[in-house]
Write a protein that holds these residues in place. Structure first.
Motif, mmCIF file in Angstrom:
data_model
loop_
_atom_site.group_PDB
_atom_site.id
_atom_site.type_symbol
_atom_site.label_atom_id
_atom_site.label_comp_id
_atom_site.label_asym_id
_atom_site.label_seq_id
_atom_site.Cartn_x
_atom_site.Cartn_y
_atom_site.Cartn_z
ATOM 1 N N VAL A 249 0.790 -1.125 -0.236
ATOM 2 C CA VAL A 249 0.114 0.044 0.076
ATOM 3 C C VAL A 249 0.924 1.175 0.008
ATOM 4 N N VAL A 250 0.377 2.406 -0.599
ATOM 5 C CA VAL A 250 1.338 3.534 -0.455
ATOM 6 C C VAL A 250 1.566 4.051 1.000
ATOM 7 N N ALA A 251 2.621 4.620 1.065
ATOM 8 C CA ALA A 251 3.108 5.241 2.277
ATOM 9 C C ALA A 251 3.227 6.579 2.084
ATOM 10 N N ARG A 252 1.981 7.256 2.316
ATOM 11 C CA ARG A 252 2.023 8.853 1.958
ATOM 12 C C ARG A 252 1.651 9.823 3.088
ATOM 13 N N GLN A 253 1.691 11.015 3.154
ATOM 14 C CA GLN A 253 1.344 11.932 4.085
ATOM 15 C C GLN A 253 -0.095 11.963 4.375
ATOM 16 N N PHE A 254 -0.522 12.007 5.576
ATOM 17 C CA PHE A 254 -1.863 12.155 6.240
ATOM 18 C C PHE A 254 -2.436 13.223 5.659
ATOM 19 N N LYS A 255 -3.655 13.081 5.232
ATOM 20 C CA LYS A 255 -4.315 14.511 4.417
ATOM 21 C C LYS A 255 -5.760 14.533 5.332
ATOM 22 N N ILE A 256 -6.015 15.762 5.966
ATOM 23 C CA ILE A 256 -7.358 15.934 6.229
ATOM 24 C C ILE A 256 -8.147 16.762 5.255
ATOM 25 N N GLY A 257 -9.384 16.178 5.180
ATOM 26 C CA GLY A 257 -10.455 16.732 4.246
ATOM 27 C C GLY A 257 -11.448 17.671 4.847
ATOM 28 N N VAL A 258 -11.588 18.794 4.536
ATOM 29 C CA VAL A 258 -12.363 19.695 5.047
ATOM 30 C C VAL A 258 -13.617 20.241 4.309
ATOM 31 N N VAL A 259 -14.762 20.020 4.788
ATOM 32 C CA VAL A 259 -16.317 20.269 4.087
ATOM 33 C C VAL A 259 -16.332 21.788 4.578
ATOM 34 N N GLY A 260 -15.948 22.867 3.783
ATOM 35 C CA GLY A 260 -15.824 23.929 3.907
ATOM 36 C C GLY A 260 -17.119 25.116 3.424
ATOM 37 N N GLY A 261 -17.409 26.236 3.935
ATOM 38 C CA GLY A 261 -18.333 26.870 3.473
ATOM 39 C C GLY A 261 -19.674 26.653 4.399
ATOM 40 N N VAL A 262 -19.442 26.160 5.475
ATOM 41 C CA VAL A 262 -20.752 25.794 6.287
ATOM 42 C C VAL A 262 -20.712 26.155 7.758
ATOM 43 N N GLY A 263 -20.302 27.664 8.102
ATOM 44 C CA GLY A 263 -20.265 28.748 7.308
ATOM 45 C C GLY A 263 -18.735 28.944 6.941
ATOM 46 N N PRO A 264 -18.590 30.000 6.179
ATOM 47 C CA PRO A 264 -17.310 30.151 5.548
ATOM 48 C C PRO A 264 -16.105 30.875 6.871
ATOM 49 N N ALA A 265 -16.539 31.687 7.575
ATOM 50 C CA ALA A 265 -15.815 31.982 8.697
ATOM 51 C C ALA A 265 -15.294 31.008 9.698
ATOM 52 N N ALA A 266 -16.306 30.182 10.217
ATOM 53 C CA ALA A 266 -16.195 28.915 10.759
ATOM 54 C C ALA A 266 -14.965 27.854 10.163
ATOM 55 N N GLN A 284 7.071 22.212 7.219
ATOM 56 C CA GLN A 284 6.899 20.846 6.592
ATOM 57 C C GLN A 284 6.462 20.017 7.636
ATOM 58 N N ASP A 285 6.255 20.378 8.764
ATOM 59 C CA ASP A 285 6.030 19.684 10.078
ATOM 60 C C ASP A 285 4.270 19.540 10.285
ATOM 61 N N HIS A 286 3.886 20.554 9.604
ATOM 62 C CA HIS A 286 2.222 20.875 9.561
ATOM 63 C C HIS A 286 1.505 19.598 8.560
ATOM 64 N N ILE A 287 0.185 19.764 8.925
ATOM 65 C CA ILE A 287 -0.460 18.630 7.989
ATOM 66 C C ILE A 287 -1.207 18.915 7.014
ATOM 67 N N LYS A 288 -1.222 18.033 5.770
ATOM 68 C CA LYS A 288 -1.954 18.404 4.777
ATOM 69 C C LYS A 288 -3.223 18.703 4.968
ATOM 70 N N LEU A 289 -3.762 19.721 4.483
ATOM 71 C CA LEU A 289 -5.341 19.958 4.415
ATOM 72 C C LEU A 289 -5.796 20.132 2.840
ATOM 73 N N VAL A 290 -6.740 19.370 2.650
ATOM 74 C CA VAL A 290 -7.696 19.917 1.423
ATOM 75 C C VAL A 290 -9.096 20.325 1.765
ATOM 76 N N VAL A 291 -9.558 21.678 1.318
ATOM 77 C CA VAL A 291 -10.892 22.157 1.508
ATOM 78 C C VAL A 291 -11.503 22.170 0.526
ATOM 79 N N GLU A 292 -12.710 21.723 0.404
ATOM 80 C CA GLU A 292 -13.784 22.120 -0.426
ATOM 81 C C GLU A 292 -14.911 23.125 0.097
ATOM 82 N N GLN A 293 -14.475 24.461 -0.252
ATOM 83 C CA GLN A 293 -15.180 25.497 0.208
ATOM 84 C C GLN A 293 -16.415 25.723 -0.483
#
Length: 492
Positions: A249-266, A284-293
Motif C-alpha cells: 500500500v502507498v506510504a504517503r502523508q496524512f491528509k485532512i479533508g474539510v467540508v468548508g463554507g458551512v459557514g465560511p468564517a467557521a 513541513q511539520d504541519h498536516i496536509k489539508l484539502v478544503v472543499e469550500q
C-alpha cells in the motif's frame, strides 16, 4: 461510540489492476508491458490482474539521459498519468523509467496510488538470487549516474558499485541508446549490441560479478548480451514480475479533508485551530489539508425546521471530492450538518470525524458523571436531536434553551447583525454570555457552543460564574481540530 465512522483510512481499488506509464520511451515501456502480460498469464486465476497500459504524447529531449537533462516536463507527465490511473481504480502503478525514479519520492507523497519501486525490486532480486554478491556493474544514463540513484539502494558498506569509464559511458552506453542508430530509434542489433558489449567488458575488467541494466532500453537487449557470455540481469523482467506480484500500500502523508463554507468564517477558524494544535518547528511539520469550500450548500437549519432545500447531495458531493483528493479523514466544521452525516457515511470510503460524538465524549472524559450539558445551537441542530442522541449514548442529560431563549440564540447566529452576517463584537458576546447564564440556571454544568459561529465570540474553556457555580464553555471546533491532529500524528 467512536467519533470515526466508516471503513478506515486505506482506499481499496474496485478491482485488481495495475497501470503502466508508457511514453518514457515507448519501446522500452512496451517491453515491460509484454513481460508483465506474459508473467501474469502464468499466475493462478485467482491472482491474475488486469494490466492497464497508457501513454500520452510526450516529447522527450533528444538525449533525455544527458547529465544535465531537464526533467520538469517528465515529472508533470508522470504525475498526471498516475492521477489518471487513480481515476481508473488501479491498485498500483508501474513506472518503467530509471530517470523518473530519481524523483520517485517527490511523486509518491503527492499521489494516492503506490508506484512500484523499480530499484527496490532489483535489489530484492539480487538479495534472493545472489546473496553473496558484492561487486555490481551498472549500465545507466549519465543523468542517473549524476543523481546517484543506484547508490541510494546499494549502500557502499554492502556493495561495490562499478560504472563504465567516462569515455566508455559516452562512446558506448549513451550512443547505444540515444545515438542515431540506437535503441530509442528502433535499432536493437548489430553495432548497438557491440557498443553495449564493449561497455560490459569494461565493467568485467573492473571486477563486476554481475551487470545491471539501469536503462530500460538496455534491458530490452539483455538476451543478446547474455548470449555473448555477459552475466547480465534482465531488469525489465525483474520489474515486470515485481509489479504483478505487488501487494503493498502507498506510504504517503496524512491528509485532512474539510467540508468548508458551512459557514465560511467557521471554516477558516477550524483550519486555524488545526494549525495551532499541530506541534511544528517548520512548515513541513504541519498536516496536509484539502478544503472543499462551498458556501452554496443549502442552509441546514432551513431544511430541518422549515421547507428549505435538502443539503444532503451537496454535502455528499463535497465529501466525494475530498475522497477523490485522497483525504484520509473528513472534518465538517458545522454542527447542524452532522444531522446529515448518517445519510452519507455508508456511501463514502473515508470516515467523517463526528464532531458531536467527539465533543460529548470530551465532556464525559473531562467532567465525568453526572454532568448536565447545556447546548447553544441552531434550531436545526436542536430539532434534529443529533446532540441529544450523542449525549444519551453516554448516559448524559442535555439542557436546551426555552423557545423564547432559542429565538435570541438564532438572532446571535442568523440575525441581521449576527455572526453569519460577519459581525463579531462585544454586544453579541454579551448576548451569548446571557444565554449561557440562563442555561446554567436550568442546571447546566457545562455549555457546548454547538454552532461553529459561536466560538468566534469566545474561546474553549472560558468559564462564567452563575449563582456561585463555575460553568465552562466548550468549543466543538477546537475539540474536532485536536482530534484530527491526534489522528494525523498517530498515522505517522
Amino acid at each position: 461510540m467512536s467519533g470515526i465512522s466508516g471503513s478506515g483510512y486505506q482506499h481499496s481499488p474496485r478491482y485488481n489492476a495495475v497501470g503502466i506509464i508508457g511514453g518514457l520511451g515507448s519501446v522500452a515501456s512496451a517491453d515491460v508491458f509484454f513481460k508483465m502480460t506474459r508473467f501474469a498469464a502464468a499466475m493462478p486465476p485467482a491472482r491474475r490482474v488486469e494490466i492497464l497500459f497508457d501513454q500520452k504524447p510526450f516529447k522527450e529531449a533528444d538525449i533525455a539521459g544527458a547529465e544535465n537533462a531537464y526533467t520538469n516536463a517528465r515529472k508533470l507527465y508522470v504525475f498526471d498519468m498516475v492521477r489518471q490511473f487513480e481515476e481508473r481504480c488501479a491498485a498500483a502503478v508501474a513506472l518503467p523509467c530509471f530517470i523518473s525514479h530519481t524523483f520517485l519520492d517527490e511523486l509518491q507523497v503527492e499521489v494516492g496510488l503506490p508506484i512500484v519501486d523499480m530499484l527496490a525490486a532489483i535489489r530484492r532480486h539480487l538479495e534472493t538470487r545472489l546473496p553473496k554478491l558484492q561487486r555490481v556493474g551498472v549500465l545507466t544514463s549519465s543523468y542517473v549516474r549524476k543523481k546517484q540513484l543506484f547508490q541510494k539502494y546499494f549502500p557502499a558498506d554492502q556493495y561495490e558499485l562499478l560504472f563504465p569509464s567516462d569515455a566508455v559511458q559516452h562512446a558506448c552506453v549513451m550512443r547505444a541508446v540515444y545515438g542515431a542508430q540506437g535503441i530509442k530509434h528502433g535499432c536493437m542489433s548489430g553495432n548497438t549490441i557491440d557498443l553495449l558489449y564493449e561497455a560490459c567488458q569494461d565493467l568485467l575488467r573492473q571486477g563486476a560479478q554481475v551487470i545491471l541494466p539501469g536503462m530500460t532500453e538496455v534491458a530490452m537487449v539483455a538476451d543478446a548480451l547474455i548470449a555473448r557470455g555477459i552475466p547480465l540481469i534482465d531488469t525489465n523482467q525483474v520489474y515486470a514480475e515485481s509489479v504483478i506480484a505487488y501487494e503493498g500500500v502507498v506510504a504517503r502523508q496524512f491528509k485532512i479533508g474539510v467540508v468548508g463554507g458551512v459557514g465560511p468564517a467557521a471554516t477558516v477558524d477550524f483550519i486555524g485551530k488545526v494549525i495551532r494544535n499541530t506541534p511544528a518547528e517548520k512548515d513541513q511539520d504541519h498536516i496536509k489539508l484539502v478544503v472543499e469550500q462551498n458556501p452554496q450548500i443549502p442552509d441546514r437549519t432551513q431544511n430541518l425546521v422549515a421547507d428549505g432545500p435538502d443539503p444532503t447531495v451537496a454535502i455528499y458531493a463535497a465529501c466525494k471530492r475530498l475522497e477523490n483528493d485522497n483525504a484520509d479523514i473528513i472534518a465538517i466544521p458545522c454542527n447542524t450538518a452532522h444531522a446529515f452525516v448518517e445519510r452519507i457515511q455508508a456511501h463514502l470510503s473515508v470516515p467523517i470525524i463526528n464532531m458531536l460524538d467527539e465533543t460529548v465524549g470530551y465532556v464525559a472524559r473531562q467532567y465525568g458523571q453526572p454532568c448536565r450539558i447545556g447546548l447553544l445551537a441552531t434550531a436545526g441542530t436542536i430539532a434534529s436531536t443529533v446532540y441529544h442522541e450523542a449525549a444519551q449514548r453516554l448516559g448524559m442529560q442535555l439542557v436546551t434553551p426555552a423557545p423564547e431563549q432559542q429565538e435570541q440564540v438564532m438572532q446571535i447566529i442568523y440575525g441581521e447583525h449576527g455572526v453569519k452576517a460577519g459581525f463579531v463584537n462585544d454586544d453579541l458576546r454579551l448576548a451569548l454570555i446571557e444565554q449561557i447564564g440562563l442555561l446554567a440556571q436550568q442546571g447546566a454544568d457545562v455549555v457546548i457552543l454547538g454552532c461553529t459561529e459561536l466560538p468566534l465570540l469566545m474561546h474553549q474553556n472560558e468559564a462564567f460564574e452563575v449563582n456561585g457555580k463555575c460553568v465552562p464553555v466548550l468549543d466543538p471546533t477546537e475539540i474536532l481540530a485536536r482530534r484530527c491532529v491526534s489522528l494525523a500524528q498517530a498515522a505517522g
